[in-house]
Design an enzyme around this catalytic site. Sequence first.
Site, PDB file in Angstrom:
ATOM      1  N   SER A 177       0.803  -1.219   0.000  1.00 44.67           N
ATOM      2  CA  SER A 177       0.000   0.000   0.000  1.00 44.67           C
ATOM      3  C   SER A 177       0.840   1.277   0.000  1.00 44.67           C
ATOM      4  O   SER A 177       0.306   2.366  -0.189  1.00 44.67           O
ATOM      5  CB  SER A 177      -0.962   0.029   1.193  1.00 44.67           C
ATOM      6  N   LYS A 220       1.395   4.164   7.397  1.00 39.55           N
ATOM      7  CA  LYS A 220       0.636   5.031   6.493  1.00 39.55           C
ATOM      8  C   LYS A 220       1.096   6.478   6.658  1.00 39.55           C
ATOM      9  O   LYS A 220       1.743   6.845   7.630  1.00 39.55           O
ATOM     10  CB  LYS A 220      -0.867   4.942   6.790  1.00 39.55           C
TER      11      LYS A 220
END
Length: 234
Positions: free
Chosen positions: A155, A193
């Site tokens: 991701s 993230k």
Amino acid sequence: MLTRKQYELLRFINERLKEAGVPPSFDEMKDALDLRSKSGIHRLITALEERGFIRRLPNRARAIEVIKLPELSAAGGSSRRGFTPSVIEGNLGKVRAASAGADDSGERPVAVPVMGRIAAGTPIEALQTRSHTISVPPDMLGSGEHYALEVRGDSMVDAGILDGDMALIQRNETAETGDIVVALIDEEEATLKRFRRRGASIALEPANTAYEVRILPPNRVKIQGKLVGLYRKY
């Protein structure tokens, strides 16, 4: 090693089986662990099954069998601390500020502990078990304490973070918008993230358009550290 939530669920299932002879429903598990949705219970059940603590029996509703219970070390006793998903326990690689006039050319590599894995994709638990250390040049690190986590998932590929990379993390409980952080969500799952504030909420942004941004209230997110570098083997 189990996270605190995994341990709490395993204990709850085991106690209910002893008392009633049948496992609790997913709604009862959700209420007992004070989770907001049954999806969190599904993740915990799957994690316990993969680790060999429980077994789901086929063709039977609510059929769960407890295979084993975790062994607690004498030092840990019955404390839940041994099951916290925190990735910042233990002795962390620390970079000391150089004294005035010191010659940096002879600085030795810093031994940074590898504390487990971190998800860059579908969230997984960040383990607190120290597996080994890696030697890192001090100029790759900032001041303070550091640890490393093995990246799993894709991701963050557009930020240059690949599956299998070793993320070098500076221990920190705060972050600025734009920082790439280790974020602990609901005390049970950790992910790597990009951090941003959106009004009163926190956005955890992937660097891959195949993944969605997660928008969460601040009380569901704890910052465990900030990315300061990557260690990659070719």
